[in-house]
Every structure is written in structure tokens, then in C-alpha cells.
Scaffold this active site. Sequence first.
Site, PDB file in Angstrom:
ATOM      1  NE  ARG A  99      -3.766  -2.188   2.679  1.00 39.87           N
ATOM      2  CZ  ARG A  99      -2.687  -2.664   3.466  1.00 39.87           C
ATOM      3  NH1 ARG A  99      -2.207  -3.952   3.433  1.00 39.87           N
ATOM      4  NH2 ARG A  99      -4.085  -4.611   3.544  1.00 39.87           N
ATOM      5  CG  ASN A 131      -4.294   2.123   1.715  1.00 39.36           C
ATOM      6  OD1 ASN A 131      -4.312   2.311   3.608  1.00 39.36           O
ATOM      7  ND2 ASN A 131      -5.565   1.121   1.784  1.00 39.36           N
ATOM      8  NE  ARG A 162      -9.665  -7.325   5.193  1.00 40.37           N
ATOM      9  CZ  ARG A 162      -9.209  -6.589   4.438  1.00 40.37           C
ATOM     10  NH1 ARG A 162      -8.068  -6.220   5.146  1.00 40.37           N
ATOM     11  NH2 ARG A 162     -10.557  -6.113   3.849  1.00 40.37           N
ATOM     12  CG  HIS A 186      -4.604  -0.629   6.891  1.00 41.42           C
ATOM     13  ND1 HIS A 186      -4.606  -1.713   7.221  1.00 41.42           N
ATOM     14  CD2 HIS A 186      -4.412   0.065   5.674  1.00 41.42           C
ATOM     15  CE1 HIS A 186      -5.459  -1.682   5.898  1.00 41.42           C
ATOM     16  NE2 HIS A 186      -5.068  -0.522   5.438  1.00 41.42           N
TER      17      HIS A 186
HETATM   18  N1  LIG Z   1      -7.477   1.693   5.594  1.00 36.00           N
HETATM   19  C1  LIG Z   1      -8.060   0.804   5.072  1.00 36.00           C
HETATM   20  O1  LIG Z   1      -8.051   0.035   5.386  1.00 36.00           O
HETATM   21  C2  LIG Z   1      -8.616   1.014   3.341  1.00 36.00           C
HETATM   22  C3  LIG Z   1      -9.376   0.093   3.269  1.00 36.00           C
HETATM   23  C4  LIG Z   1      -9.504  -0.415   2.208  1.00 36.00           C
HETATM   24  C5  LIG Z   1      -9.389   0.606   1.069  1.00 36.00           C
HETATM   25  N2  LIG Z   1      -8.743   1.984   1.742  1.00 36.00           N
HETATM   26  C6  LIG Z   1      -8.228   3.011   0.327  1.00 36.00           C
HETATM   27  O2  LIG Z   1      -9.426   4.071   0.224  1.00 36.00           O
HETATM   28  C7  LIG Z   1      -8.648   5.247  -0.123  1.00 36.00           C
HETATM   29  C8  LIG Z   1      -9.904   4.410  -1.518  1.00 36.00           C
HETATM   30  O3  LIG Z   1     -10.210   4.190  -1.980  1.00 36.00           O
HETATM   31  P1  LIG Z   1     -11.230   3.526  -3.215  1.00 36.00           P
HETATM   32  O4  LIG Z   1     -11.393   1.918  -3.731  1.00 36.00           O
HETATM   33  O5  LIG Z   1     -12.657   4.668  -2.629  1.00 36.00           O
HETATM   34  O6  LIG Z   1     -10.244   4.294  -4.462  1.00 36.00           O
HETATM   35  P2  LIG Z   1     -11.392   4.918  -6.522  1.00 36.00           P
HETATM   36  O7  LIG Z   1     -10.338   4.860  -6.771  1.00 36.00           O
HETATM   37  O8  LIG Z   1     -12.531   4.324  -5.931  1.00 36.00           O
HETATM   38  O9  LIG Z   1     -12.107   6.316  -4.962  1.00 36.00           O
HETATM   39  C9  LIG Z   1     -11.334   7.421  -4.775  1.00 36.00           C
HETATM   40  C10 LIG Z   1     -11.820   8.717  -5.262  1.00 36.00           C
HETATM   41  O10 LIG Z   1     -11.423   9.561  -4.829  1.00 36.00           O
HETATM   42  C11 LIG Z   1     -11.628  10.605  -5.358  1.00 36.00           C
HETATM   43  N3  LIG Z   1     -11.079  11.564  -5.088  1.00 36.00           N
HETATM   44  C12 LIG Z   1      -9.367  11.879  -6.206  1.00 36.00           C
HETATM   45  N4  LIG Z   1      -8.414  13.089  -5.670  1.00 36.00           N
HETATM   46  C13 LIG Z   1      -9.805  13.524  -4.638  1.00 36.00           C
HETATM   47  C14 LIG Z   1      -9.373  14.776  -4.677  1.00 36.00           C
HETATM   48  N5  LIG Z   1      -8.107  15.190  -4.217  1.00 36.00           N
HETATM   49  N6  LIG Z   1     -10.617  15.410  -3.495  1.00 36.00           N
HETATM   50  C15 LIG Z   1     -11.650  14.693  -3.817  1.00 36.00           C
HETATM   51  N7  LIG Z   1     -11.862  13.545  -4.458  1.00 36.00           N
HETATM   52  C16 LIG Z   1     -11.262  12.835  -4.521  1.00 36.00           C
HETATM   53  C17 LIG Z   1     -12.073  10.599  -6.705  1.00 36.00           C
HETATM   54  O11 LIG Z   1     -12.603  11.107  -7.894  1.00 36.00           O
HETATM   55  C18 LIG Z   1     -12.500   8.544  -6.329  1.00 36.00           C
HETATM   56  O12 LIG Z   1     -13.701   8.699  -6.211  1.00 36.00           O
HETATM   57  C19 LIG Z   1      -7.177   4.341  -1.197  1.00 36.00           C
HETATM   58  O13 LIG Z   1      -6.308   5.114  -0.727  1.00 36.00           O
HETATM   59  C20 LIG Z   1      -7.748   2.546  -0.656  1.00 36.00           C
HETATM   60  O14 LIG Z   1      -6.242   2.333  -0.719  1.00 36.00           O
HETATM   61  C21 LIG Z   1      -8.000   2.373   2.711  1.00 36.00           C
END
Ligand SMILES: NC(=O)c1ccc[n+]([C@@H]2O[C@H](COP(=O)([O-])OP(=O)(O)OC[C@H]3O[C@@H](n4cnc5c(N)ncnc54)[C@H](O)[C@@H]3O)[C@@H](O)[C@H]2O)c1
Length: 323
Positions: A99, A131, A162, A186
Site C-alpha cells: 500500500r 492509504n 480479518r 495498516h
Molecule cells: N484504511 C483502510 O483500511 C482502507 C481499506 C480500503 C481502501 N483504502 C483506501 O481508500 C482509498 C479509496 O479507495 P477507493 O477504492 O474508494 O478508490 P477509488 O479510486 O475507487 O476512489 C477514489 C475517489 O477519490 C476521488 N478523489 C481523487 N482525488 C480527490 C481529491 N483531491 N478530492 C476529492 N476526491 C478525490 C476520486 O474521484 C474517486 O472518486 C484508497 O487510498 C484505498 O487504498 C483504505
Amino acid sequence: MVSKVGIIGLGNVGSAVALALVLRGSVSELVLIDKDDKKARAEQYDLTDQQALLTSNTKILRQNYNDSWTLLKDCDVLVFSPGDISILQAQLQTDNPDRLNELRSSAQIVQEVAPKINASKFNGIILSITNPCDVVVTYLQELVDLPKNHIFGTGTTLDTTRMKHAVSAYLDCSIHDIDGYVLGEHGESQFTAWSTVRVGGIPMNDLAATHRIDLKVIEENSSKGAWYIISGKGFTSHGIGLTGATLVEAILNNARQVFPLSSYNTDYQTYIGQPTRIGAGGVLEVLPLTLSDTEQELFDHSAKIVRENRLKIPSLLAVDPVL
Ligand SMILES: NC(=O)c1ccc[n+]([C@@H]2O[C@H](COP(=O)([O-])OP(=O)(O)OC[C@H]3O[C@@H](n4cnc5c(N)ncnc54)[C@H](O)[C@@H]3O)[C@@H](O)[C@H]2O)c1
């Protein structure tokens, strides 16, 4: 009482958090913001379509990305979930998916979004999901006008669910009998603190000794969970959606409950997944760790990785991503 929650970033994760909050009737008002305004509008309409079928009533609001974010001003909680999941999807083509490779993109987003949050005069609690979670929340806190206890990350909360599933599947017992934590980053350096894990009150380390259980096998199954899911559907959403909603509810309800969140650790000067009590005031307390020597080493190592990656951000941002 009116409770108002904002969500920035409505991809798979942000929309799943929004859905969970609406289905559970957890909030009175939800404010949706995404860089892609059309996407935010679509989510607003899609969530609103459910309203007639629910017993609760959530007002779904939306703010254009380029407008000033006035609707955030009186929000109690702000969920930070922008990102670009295609980066982690591409990681699956590598030998060691990590990540941390999302850091440059996420740091750019933090740089762009933090001044907009500050300008909105938001003064509630931020729950950060993006992330690499621990590095991003560390950087975000530095750029937003909020004290360290008013912002935290989901940390190893999802990893802990998990782990509980992996233990319950292995032992064929109820997941609700299992206590304990996955701690640290994480990410790849996370570890199950087996000394904290109990099944129906019995220490897992004792069970492992008497029943010859290979804890490494269970840990592998839980720590790789995200990659198994991403390789199949391209993203994770259900688990993190409910995790996000549960943590938002814990803040709104002043639950004073402990989760393995990414909260600030003064020894390491970084956010890291550790048992953290939260309530209406955000982080109320970080619980002292009583780990075995080996676990403490793993925790030290994990915190070091987060700290090192925070320090890498200036050089990462100096590199032209097109080159
Ligand atoms: N912490 C955790 O346990 C965990 C779990 C799952 C995913 N994640 C993380 O969550 C994040 C989102 O994942 P996802 O699957 O929704 O991604 P995704 O690519 O489906 O969606 C990201 C969204 O963010 C928007 N975006 C991008 N830049 C932006 C900005 N400057 N301002 C506002 N919106 C903006 C995009 O338009 C998009 O709609 C990723 O970083 C992913 O790795 C974290």
C-alpha cells in the site's frame, strides 16, 4: 439532535461508508464531496433513492469540488477517503504488493485537500481511511488546523476483523468469542499481537501450544485479506464501509470504545495502529501496550517504516509523476 457527517472521496470506499451510514440511520445529514462532481451527484441521487424504503431519514447534501466547502463548517465528523485504487490494482502485478506505493498520489491529494478543509472552518473529528493509512493521517494532521487527538485513521481495525474471522474459521467458533488486536502499520509490517488474542477468555497462545496450531498460517490468511479481495473484484468496500460507519457512530455516540486505530504515538512521532479509546472528543486515550519482546520489536519496526515514509514525502512530491 442533528448529526452531520462529511465524506471526501466517493469511490468504492467513500460510497460504501455513505451507504452503511444511511442504511443504519446513523446520521441526520451527509455531505458528499468528490473531485469528480458528477460522481458525487450520482451517489447523492442513488442514496436518495433508498429514502422511501427506510425507516430513518438522512438528508443527502453535496458540495461542488471547486466551490468553497461551506457545508463542512458544522459537520461533527469528516471521513477522508479520496485516492486512486488503480495504483493498488497495479501492485498485484508485482512480487511484493504494498500500500505504501499509493503514497505519492495520496500525498498530492492531501496537499490539495487540506487547505480546502481549513478554509471550510471544519472543527470536528477527521476519520482518515486513504492509504497508506498511517503515513497519510500523519501528513494530513500536519496540514489541517486540528489537534492530534481530533484526527485519526482506521488503522488496523479492518485487519483485526480479518484476524478474528481467520481465527474463528480455523477453530470453527463464533467470531464474537474472539478478542485481541492486529497492530502496527495498516500495511505489510502489520502483525497480530497474539499475546492480546483470547478465544472465550482463553489466551490464543495457550490454545496454539496445546492444540499445535500454526499461528503463522492464520496470520497469513488475515494479513493478505485485502490483496485476495482486490485480485478478485478490484477493490475492497464492504468491510471498510462498515468499519468507517462503526467508527463514525462511536464518535457521534461518545462510545468511549477501544479500537486498534491509527492514533498519534509520541515515542515514534507518527500515527500507528494501536489500541485507542474514542468518543465525541476524538481520541480520548491511547492504551499502554503490554506486548511480548518479539511483538514489541515488530511494533517498533512497523512504526519506523511509517516514520521513514512520512519523511520521504517531500522527495516523492518533487518527482514529476509523468517521468
Ligand atoms: N484504511 C483502510 O483500511 C482502507 C481499506 C480500503 C481502501 N483504502 C483506501 O481508500 C482509498 C479509496 O479507495 P477507493 O477504492 O474508494 O478508490 P477509488 O479510486 O475507487 O476512489 C477514489 C475517489 O477519490 C476521488 N478523489 C481523487 N482525488 C480527490 C481529491 N483531491 N478530492 C476529492 N476526491 C478525490 C476520486 O474521484 C474517486 O472518486 C484508497 O487510498 C484505498 O487504498 C483504505
